[in-house]
Design a protein around this motif. Structure first.
Motif, PDB file in Angstrom:
ATOM      1  N   VAL A 198       0.837  -1.199   0.000  1.00  0.00           N
ATOM      2  CA  VAL A 198       0.000   0.000   0.000  1.00  0.00           C
ATOM      3  C   VAL A 198       0.872   1.249   0.000  1.00  0.00           C
ATOM      4  O   VAL A 198       2.068   1.194   0.286  1.00  0.00           O
ATOM      5  N   LYS A 199       0.223   2.374  -0.296  1.00  0.00           N
ATOM      6  CA  LYS A 199       0.836   3.680  -0.070  1.00  0.00           C
ATOM      7  C   LYS A 199      -0.067   4.439   0.898  1.00  0.00           C
ATOM      8  O   LYS A 199      -1.298   4.321   0.847  1.00  0.00           O
ATOM      9  N   THR A 200       0.528   5.188   1.793  1.00  0.00           N
ATOM     10  CA  THR A 200      -0.236   5.963   2.759  1.00  0.00           C
ATOM     11  C   THR A 200      -0.672   7.284   2.121  1.00  0.00           C
ATOM     12  O   THR A 200       0.167   8.049   1.639  1.00  0.00           O
ATOM     13  N   LEU A 201      -1.979   7.517   2.102  1.00  0.00           N
ATOM     14  CA  LEU A 201      -2.500   8.751   1.511  1.00  0.00           C
ATOM     15  C   LEU A 201      -2.527   9.876   2.530  1.00  0.00           C
ATOM     16  O   LEU A 201      -2.172  11.011   2.225  1.00  0.00           O
ATOM     17  N   HIS A 202      -2.968   9.574   3.742  1.00  0.00           N
ATOM     18  CA  HIS A 202      -2.942  10.597   4.788  1.00  0.00           C
ATOM     19  C   HIS A 202      -3.137   9.987   6.163  1.00  0.00           C
ATOM     20  O   HIS A 202      -3.628   8.871   6.309  1.00  0.00           O
ATOM     21  N   ARG A 203      -2.728  10.728   7.150  1.00  0.00           N
ATOM     22  CA  ARG A 203      -2.953  10.414   8.553  1.00  0.00           C
ATOM     23  C   ARG A 203      -3.281  11.735   9.225  1.00  0.00           C
ATOM     24  O   ARG A 203      -2.449  12.651   9.266  1.00  0.00           O
ATOM     25  N   LYS A 204      -4.507  11.861   9.733  1.00  0.00           N
ATOM     26  CA  LYS A 204      -4.912  13.151  10.278  1.00  0.00           C
ATOM     27  C   LYS A 204      -5.988  12.960  11.339  1.00  0.00           C
ATOM     28  O   LYS A 204      -6.653  11.922  11.382  1.00  0.00           O
ATOM     29  N   PRO A 205      -6.179  13.968  12.206  1.00  0.00           N
ATOM     30  CA  PRO A 205      -7.227  13.866  13.228  1.00  0.00           C
ATOM     31  C   PRO A 205      -8.600  13.714  12.593  1.00  0.00           C
ATOM     32  O   PRO A 205      -8.885  14.289  11.536  1.00  0.00           O
ATOM     33  N   GLY A 206      -9.455  12.922  13.225  1.00  0.00           N
ATOM     34  CA  GLY A 206     -10.810  12.703  12.734  1.00  0.00           C
ATOM     35  C   GLY A 206     -11.741  12.365  13.880  1.00  0.00           C
ATOM     36  O   GLY A 206     -11.472  12.683  15.037  1.00  0.00           O
ATOM     37  N   GLY A 207     -12.826  11.690  13.543  1.00  0.00           N
ATOM     38  CA  GLY A 207     -13.877  11.402  14.520  1.00  0.00           C
ATOM     39  C   GLY A 207     -15.040  12.349  14.302  1.00  0.00           C
ATOM     40  O   GLY A 207     -14.833  13.561  14.100  1.00  0.00           O
ATOM     41  N   VAL A 208     -16.271  11.838  14.354  1.00  0.00           N
ATOM     42  CA  VAL A 208     -17.445  12.659  14.040  1.00  0.00           C
ATOM     43  C   VAL A 208     -17.549  13.866  14.962  1.00  0.00           C
ATOM     44  O   VAL A 208     -17.699  15.005  14.510  1.00  0.00           O
ATOM     45  N   GLY A 209     -17.483  13.630  16.274  1.00  0.00           N
ATOM     46  CA  GLY A 209     -17.582  14.754  17.211  1.00  0.00           C
ATOM     47  C   GLY A 209     -16.508  15.791  16.971  1.00  0.00           C
ATOM     48  O   GLY A 209     -16.776  16.998  16.958  1.00  0.00           O
ATOM     49  N   ARG A 210     -15.291  15.333  16.761  1.00  0.00           N
ATOM     50  CA  ARG A 210     -14.172  16.245  16.524  1.00  0.00           C
ATOM     51  C   ARG A 210     -14.355  17.017  15.219  1.00  0.00           C
ATOM     52  O   ARG A 210     -14.109  18.218  15.148  1.00  0.00           O
ATOM     53  N   ASN A 211     -14.773  16.319  14.141  1.00  0.00           N
ATOM     54  CA  ASN A 211     -14.967  16.992  12.860  1.00  0.00           C
ATOM     55  C   ASN A 211     -16.021  18.094  12.953  1.00  0.00           C
ATOM     56  O   ASN A 211     -15.855  19.190  12.401  1.00  0.00           O
ATOM     57  N   ILE A 212     -17.123  17.799  13.641  1.00  0.00           N
ATOM     58  CA  ILE A 212     -18.175  18.802  13.817  1.00  0.00           C
ATOM     59  C   ILE A 212     -17.664  19.973  14.647  1.00  0.00           C
ATOM     60  O   ILE A 212     -17.899  21.143  14.329  1.00  0.00           O
ATOM     61  N   ALA A 213     -16.925  19.661  15.721  1.00  0.00           N
ATOM     62  CA  ALA A 213     -16.403  20.709  16.599  1.00  0.00           C
ATOM     63  C   ALA A 213     -15.490  21.673  15.854  1.00  0.00           C
ATOM     64  O   ALA A 213     -15.551  22.898  16.051  1.00  0.00           O
ATOM     65  N   VAL A 214     -14.637  21.141  14.990  1.00  0.00           N
ATOM     66  CA  VAL A 214     -13.691  21.993  14.254  1.00  0.00           C
ATOM     67  C   VAL A 214     -14.423  22.958  13.335  1.00  0.00           C
ATOM     68  O   VAL A 214     -14.140  24.173  13.320  1.00  0.00           O
ATOM     69  N   HIS A 215     -15.393  22.474  12.558  1.00  0.00           N
ATOM     70  CA  HIS A 215     -16.117  23.382  11.669  1.00  0.00           C
ATOM     71  C   HIS A 215     -16.975  24.370  12.446  1.00  0.00           C
ATOM     72  O   HIS A 215     -17.128  25.528  12.036  1.00  0.00           O
ATOM     73  N   LEU A 216     -17.545  23.950  13.574  1.00  0.00           N
ATOM     74  CA  LEU A 216     -18.283  24.904  14.414  1.00  0.00           C
ATOM     75  C   LEU A 216     -17.368  26.041  14.862  1.00  0.00           C
ATOM     76  O   LEU A 216     -17.759  27.215  14.853  1.00  0.00           O
ATOM     77  N   ARG A 217     -16.166  25.682  15.251  1.00  0.00           N
ATOM     78  CA  ARG A 217     -15.221  26.706  15.702  1.00  0.00           C
ATOM     79  C   ARG A 217     -14.838  27.632  14.543  1.00  0.00           C
ATOM     80  O   ARG A 217     -14.760  28.857  14.715  1.00  0.00           O
ATOM     81  N   LEU A 218     -14.598  27.054  13.361  1.00  0.00           N
ATOM     82  CA  LEU A 218     -14.241  27.877  12.206  1.00  0.00           C
ATOM     83  C   LEU A 218     -15.392  28.780  11.779  1.00  0.00           C
ATOM     84  O   LEU A 218     -15.163  29.823  11.153  1.00  0.00           O
ATOM     85  N   LEU A 219     -16.627  28.394  12.139  1.00  0.00           N
ATOM     86  CA  LEU A 219     -17.791  29.232  11.862  1.00  0.00           C
ATOM     87  C   LEU A 219     -17.997  30.302  12.937  1.00  0.00           C
ATOM     88  O   LEU A 219     -18.926  31.094  12.841  1.00  0.00           O
ATOM     89  N   GLY A 220     -17.161  30.310  13.964  1.00  0.00           N
ATOM     90  CA  GLY A 220     -17.208  31.373  14.959  1.00  0.00           C
ATOM     91  C   GLY A 220     -17.890  31.020  16.255  1.00  0.00           C
ATOM     92  O   GLY A 220     -18.058  31.885  17.122  1.00  0.00           O
ATOM     93  N   CYS A 221     -18.312  29.773  16.436  1.00  0.00           N
ATOM     94  CA  CYS A 221     -18.988  29.373  17.672  1.00  0.00           C
ATOM     95  C   CYS A 221     -17.991  29.159  18.803  1.00  0.00           C
ATOM     96  O   CYS A 221     -16.819  28.870  18.581  1.00  0.00           O
ATOM     97  N   ASN A 222     -18.490  29.278  20.030  1.00  0.00           N
ATOM     98  CA  ASN A 222     -17.741  28.833  21.199  1.00  0.00           C
ATOM     99  C   ASN A 222     -17.998  27.336  21.336  1.00  0.00           C
ATOM    100  O   ASN A 222     -19.147  26.915  21.468  1.00  0.00           O
ATOM    101  N   VAL A 223     -16.939  26.537  21.312  1.00  0.00           N
ATOM    102  CA  VAL A 223     -17.085  25.095  21.195  1.00  0.00           C
ATOM    103  C   VAL A 223     -16.257  24.371  22.249  1.00  0.00           C
ATOM    104  O   VAL A 223     -15.121  24.757  22.541  1.00  0.00           O
ATOM    105  N   GLY A 224     -16.838  23.304  22.797  1.00  0.00           N
ATOM    106  CA  GLY A 224     -16.109  22.421  23.683  1.00  0.00           C
ATOM    107  C   GLY A 224     -16.155  21.004  23.150  1.00  0.00           C
ATOM    108  O   GLY A 224     -17.034  20.644  22.363  1.00  0.00           O
ATOM    109  N   MET A 225     -15.208  20.179  23.568  1.00  0.00           N
ATOM    110  CA  MET A 225     -15.151  18.776  23.166  1.00  0.00           C
ATOM    111  C   MET A 225     -15.086  17.912  24.407  1.00  0.00           C
ATOM    112  O   MET A 225     -14.226  18.102  25.267  1.00  0.00           O
ATOM    113  N   ALA A 226     -16.031  16.976  24.522  1.00  0.00           N
ATOM    114  CA  ALA A 226     -16.061  16.039  25.645  1.00  0.00           C
ATOM    115  C   ALA A 226     -15.874  14.628  25.114  1.00  0.00           C
ATOM    116  O   ALA A 226     -16.561  14.219  24.173  1.00  0.00           O
TER     117      ALA A 226
END
Length: 317
Positions: free
Chosen positions: A33-61
């Motif tokens: 195989v060849k490695t295409l990428h390795r990066k942070p993920g997870g549904v909760g985390r993905n939603i949290a990141v875009h919420l923050r980029l949209l200007g919301c105050n965001v926490g992750m539990a």
């Protein structure tokens, strides 16, 4: 648009790894195989990141391990301003991860999820943290949390709106018995079949599924149908929204981006359901036109302009 919503995301934060076979995939054998990428993920985390980029105050539990991956997950969220005080580093645990093995054509040949650490996120884990959870105005929980924890959240939310992310067909089942206790459900076609025990292949069937979920007590339901569009139900009123024209690059993460765009808008103004759907479509559109799951150079003006092109079609209730 001025966003001041305080939103807590509860669920998965881990590393995604994607590899692609250099030769035809062979089960039970060693595959180059060849490695295409390795990066942070997870549904909760993905939603949290875009919420923050949209200007919301965001926490992750949630939980990560006391390892290098856990350090990177916490650090990457903290660097963009996500509150990680409820993202615990559990002793004796390692950070979860998802590995996707693609065949030569780019289709999934094998998916591997190591999520044992999320099983530690029990009601007992969150009980002492309930006062901190209640400081947030909205909760978004994903089904990587155990079933009894999701039920516990639904019983202890009080006046805090609880938004449900179904994650996958196998995990959507975890919401099935408490669907009437949540305030917002966003799911896809296949996951809605799990929740309703009926076939969902087109818009009409999705509308029937949404009405069935509404009859169980869920006031707001959105079923995403990929290239077919979006079916939405808001307190009994049903509608269909066509997808926005998209220069497709990578559809991975578009569903999480829709959730973030919708939640950012609805949490700011609880009455503007249609505007939230439009913003969700815009976020999904932008993400599908981007490599990876996150639009890091997100521009609110562009989001608003695309949202204005979304078209609502009323459907019989």
């Amino acid at each position: 648009m001025s966003l001041s919503a305080n939103i807590l995301c509860l669920g998965a934060a881990h590393f995604d790894r994607t590899m692609q076979c250099l030769n035809p995939f062979v089960a039970g054998a060693s595959n180059p195989v060849k490695t295409l990428h390795r990066k942070p993920g997870g549904v909760g985390r993905n939603i949290a990141v875009h919420l923050r980029l949209l200007g919301c105050n965001v926490g992750m539990a949630g939980a990560v391990g006391r390892d290098g991956d856990g350090t990177q997950i916490v650090q990457s969220l903290s660097e963009i301003g996500v509150d990680t005080r409820l993202l615990d580093r559990l002793p004796g645990q390692h950070t979860p991860g998802y590995t996707a093995i693609l065949d030569m054509a780019g289709d999934l040949a094998l998916g591997l999820i190591d999520a044992e650490t999320y099983d530690k996120l029990t009601p007992a884990h969150f009980q002492s943290r309930l006062p901190q959870l209640k400081k947030w105005d909205w909760w978004i929980a994903d089904a990587n949390l155990p079933s009894d924890t999701l039920a516990w959240l639904s019983r202890n939310k009080g006046s805090v709106p609880l938004c449900a992310a179904t994650v996958s067909p196998s995990k959507a089942q975890r919401w099935k018995e408490i669907v009437g206790d949540i305030d917002l459900l966003i799911t896809n076609r296949i996951e809605s079949e799990i929740l309703t025990d009926q076939t969902v292949t087109n818009v009409d069937e999705a509308l029937r599924a949404a009405r069935k979920l509404h009859a169980k007590g869920a006031p707001r339901i959105i079923i995403t149908l990929g290239a077919q569009g979006i079916v939405a139900l808001n307190k009994g009123e049903t509608s269909f929204w066509a997808p926005l024209p998209t220069q497709l690059v990578d559809a991975n993460g578009a569903g999480d981006a829709f959730f973030a765009g919708f939640a950012a808008a609805i949490a700011t103004n609880r009455t503007e359901f249609d505007g939230a759907v439009a913003q969700g479509l815009a976020m999904a559109n932008l993400t599908a036109e981007t490599h990876g799951t996150t639009v890091w150079d997100l521009d609110l003006k562009t989001v608003q302009e695309r949202a204005q092109t979304a078209v609502k079609q009323m459907q019989p209730s």
